[in-house]
Design a protein around this motif. Structure first.
Motif, PDB file in Angstrom:
ATOM      1  N   TYR A  17      12.534  -7.333  -0.713  1.00  0.00           N
ATOM      2  CA  TYR A  17      13.262  -6.584   0.320  1.00  0.00           C
ATOM      3  C   TYR A  17      12.486  -6.511   1.632  1.00  0.00           C
ATOM      4  O   TYR A  17      12.900  -5.828   2.559  1.00  0.00           O
ATOM      5  N   LYS A  18      11.355  -7.196   1.743  1.00  0.00           N
ATOM      6  CA  LYS A  18      10.530  -7.158   2.958  1.00  0.00           C
ATOM      7  C   LYS A  18      11.290  -7.780   4.119  1.00  0.00           C
ATOM      8  O   LYS A  18      11.742  -8.912   4.043  1.00  0.00           O
ATOM      9  N   THR A  19      11.424  -7.022   5.212  1.00  0.00           N
ATOM     10  CA  THR A  19      12.109  -7.542   6.401  1.00  0.00           C
ATOM     11  C   THR A  19      11.240  -7.461   7.652  1.00  0.00           C
ATOM     12  O   THR A  19      11.573  -8.063   8.664  1.00  0.00           O
ATOM     13  N   THR A  20      10.133  -6.687   7.596  1.00  0.00           N
ATOM     14  CA  THR A  20       9.220  -6.595   8.733  1.00  0.00           C
ATOM     15  C   THR A  20       7.780  -6.676   8.224  1.00  0.00           C
ATOM     16  O   THR A  20       7.524  -6.526   7.028  1.00  0.00           O
ATOM     17  N   ASP A  21       6.829  -6.886   9.143  1.00  0.00           N
ATOM     18  CA  ASP A  21       5.411  -6.946   8.766  1.00  0.00           C
ATOM     19  C   ASP A  21       4.894  -5.605   8.255  1.00  0.00           C
ATOM     20  O   ASP A  21       3.883  -5.558   7.561  1.00  0.00           O
ATOM     21  N   HIS A  23       6.440  -3.712   6.111  1.00  0.00           N
ATOM     22  CA  HIS A  23       6.788  -3.587   4.695  1.00  0.00           C
ATOM     23  C   HIS A  23       5.723  -4.275   3.845  1.00  0.00           C
ATOM     24  O   HIS A  23       5.172  -5.296   4.254  1.00  0.00           O
ATOM     25  N   PRO A  24       5.432  -3.740   2.650  1.00  0.00           N
ATOM     26  CA  PRO A  24       4.409  -4.360   1.807  1.00  0.00           C
ATOM     27  C   PRO A  24       4.842  -5.742   1.312  1.00  0.00           C
ATOM     28  O   PRO A  24       6.026  -6.013   1.125  1.00  0.00           O
ATOM     29  N   ASP A  25       3.849  -6.610   1.094  1.00  0.00           N
ATOM     30  CA  ASP A  25       4.116  -7.932   0.538  1.00  0.00           C
ATOM     31  C   ASP A  25       4.421  -7.854  -0.955  1.00  0.00           C
ATOM     32  O   ASP A  25       5.175  -8.660  -1.484  1.00  0.00           O
ATOM     33  N   MET A  26       3.806  -6.863  -1.615  1.00  0.00           N
ATOM     34  CA  MET A  26       4.002  -6.686  -3.049  1.00  0.00           C
ATOM     35  C   MET A  26       4.157  -5.198  -3.358  1.00  0.00           C
ATOM     36  O   MET A  26       3.572  -4.346  -2.667  1.00  0.00           O
ATOM     37  N   THR A  27       4.928  -4.886  -4.390  1.00  0.00           N
ATOM     38  CA  THR A  27       5.080  -3.505  -4.838  1.00  0.00           C
ATOM     39  C   THR A  27       5.085  -3.487  -6.363  1.00  0.00           C
ATOM     40  O   THR A  27       5.341  -4.500  -7.006  1.00  0.00           O
ATOM     41  N   GLY A  28       4.810  -2.335  -6.928  1.00  0.00           N
ATOM     42  CA  GLY A  28       4.836  -2.230  -8.382  1.00  0.00           C
ATOM     43  C   GLY A  28       4.499  -0.831  -8.849  1.00  0.00           C
ATOM     44  O   GLY A  28       4.352   0.100  -8.051  1.00  0.00           O
ATOM     45  N   ARG A  29       4.362  -0.729 -10.152  1.00  0.00           N
ATOM     46  CA  ARG A  29       4.055   0.557 -10.782  1.00  0.00           C
ATOM     47  C   ARG A  29       2.973   0.353 -11.825  1.00  0.00           C
ATOM     48  O   ARG A  29       2.741  -0.758 -12.288  1.00  0.00           O
ATOM     49  N   GLY A  30       2.347   1.449 -12.197  1.00  0.00           N
ATOM     50  CA  GLY A  30       1.327   1.392 -13.232  1.00  0.00           C
ATOM     51  C   GLY A  30       0.919   2.784 -13.663  1.00  0.00           C
ATOM     52  O   GLY A  30       1.616   3.765 -13.378  1.00  0.00           O
ATOM     53  N   LYS A  31      -0.205   2.832 -14.339  1.00  0.00           N
ATOM     54  CA  LYS A  31      -0.728   4.102 -14.836  1.00  0.00           C
ATOM     55  C   LYS A  31      -2.232   4.098 -14.608  1.00  0.00           C
ATOM     56  O   LYS A  31      -2.907   3.132 -14.958  1.00  0.00           O
ATOM     57  N   VAL A  32      -2.750   5.156 -13.998  1.00  0.00           N
ATOM     58  CA  VAL A  32      -4.176   5.293 -13.748  1.00  0.00           C
ATOM     59  C   VAL A  32      -4.619   6.640 -14.307  1.00  0.00           C
ATOM     60  O   VAL A  32      -4.080   7.680 -13.917  1.00  0.00           O
ATOM     61  N   ASN A  33      -5.573   6.606 -15.223  1.00  0.00           N
ATOM     62  CA  ASN A  33      -6.070   7.821 -15.887  1.00  0.00           C
ATOM     63  C   ASN A  33      -4.928   8.664 -16.452  1.00  0.00           C
ATOM     64  O   ASN A  33      -4.907   9.879 -16.320  1.00  0.00           O
ATOM     65  N   ALA A  41       1.058  -3.398  -1.723  1.00  0.00           N
ATOM     66  CA  ALA A  41      -0.058  -4.229  -1.262  1.00  0.00           C
ATOM     67  C   ALA A  41       0.384  -5.099  -0.092  1.00  0.00           C
ATOM     68  O   ALA A  41       1.511  -5.597  -0.061  1.00  0.00           O
ATOM     69  N   TRP A  42      -0.535  -5.244   0.866  1.00  0.00           N
ATOM     70  CA  TRP A  42      -0.319  -6.096   2.032  1.00  0.00           C
ATOM     71  C   TRP A  42      -1.388  -7.180   2.026  1.00  0.00           C
ATOM     72  O   TRP A  42      -2.579  -6.872   1.920  1.00  0.00           O
ATOM     73  N   ALA A  43      -0.991  -8.449   2.153  1.00  0.00           N
ATOM     74  CA  ALA A  43      -1.943  -9.556   2.235  1.00  0.00           C
ATOM     75  C   ALA A  43      -2.379  -9.723   3.680  1.00  0.00           C
ATOM     76  O   ALA A  43      -1.558  -9.660   4.598  1.00  0.00           O
ATOM     77  N   ASN A  44      -3.674  -9.915   3.894  1.00  0.00           N
ATOM     78  CA  ASN A  44      -4.238 -10.043   5.234  1.00  0.00           C
ATOM     79  C   ASN A  44      -5.244 -11.178   5.285  1.00  0.00           C
ATOM     80  O   ASN A  44      -5.743 -11.629   4.253  1.00  0.00           O
ATOM     81  N   VAL A  45      -5.566 -11.606   6.504  1.00  0.00           N
ATOM     82  CA  VAL A  45      -6.597 -12.617   6.742  1.00  0.00           C
ATOM     83  C   VAL A  45      -7.458 -12.118   7.893  1.00  0.00           C
ATOM     84  O   VAL A  45      -6.937 -11.718   8.937  1.00  0.00           O
ATOM     85  N   ASP A  46      -8.794 -12.121   7.705  1.00  0.00           N
ATOM     86  CA  ASP A  46      -9.668 -11.660   8.784  1.00  0.00           C
ATOM     87  C   ASP A  46      -9.975 -12.798   9.758  1.00  0.00           C
ATOM     88  O   ASP A  46      -9.509 -13.929   9.581  1.00  0.00           O
ATOM     89  N   ARG A  47     -10.752 -12.508  10.772  1.00  0.00           N
ATOM     90  CA  ARG A  47     -11.017 -13.501  11.820  1.00  0.00           C
ATOM     91  C   ARG A  47     -11.829 -14.696  11.324  1.00  0.00           C
ATOM     92  O   ARG A  47     -11.868 -15.734  11.968  1.00  0.00           O
ATOM     93  N   ASN A  48     -12.487 -14.561  10.158  1.00  0.00           N
ATOM     94  CA  ASN A  48     -13.218 -15.681   9.558  1.00  0.00           C
ATOM     95  C   ASN A  48     -12.373 -16.433   8.537  1.00  0.00           C
ATOM     96  O   ASN A  48     -12.889 -17.212   7.742  1.00  0.00           O
TER      97      ASN A  48
END
Length: 70
Positions: A17-21, A23-33, A41-48
């Motif tokens: 459903y991503k239509t703009t930058d 919006h996250p690239d990935m979504t999901g569910r889980g359990k922590v503790n 989650a958003w995927a990024n690339v740094d200047r290097n």
């Protein structure tokens, strides 16, 4: 039979459903503790040209109950 979440595990899937930058690239569910969470989650690339992820988590609440935790 509903899938049972394993503790300290999050599954992320491509956000179809991503239509703009903003919006996250990935979504999901889980359990922590033992607590159910939603993750984005958003995927990024740094200047290097190194790839990295920004991940945001929040409590998984039942949106049909006015935002009250389950």
């Amino acid at each position: 039979m509903e899938y049972e979440k394993k503790d300290n595990e999050i599954k992320l899937f491509a956000n179809k459903y991503k239509t703009t930058d903003r919006h996250p690239d990935m979504t999901g569910r889980g359990k922590v503790n033992g607590k159910d969470i939603k993750a984005s989650a958003w995927a990024n690339v740094d200047r290097n040209n190194n790839k990295w992820l920004k991940i945001s988590i929040k409590d998984d609440v039942d949106e049909t109950s006015g935002g009250m935790p389950q």
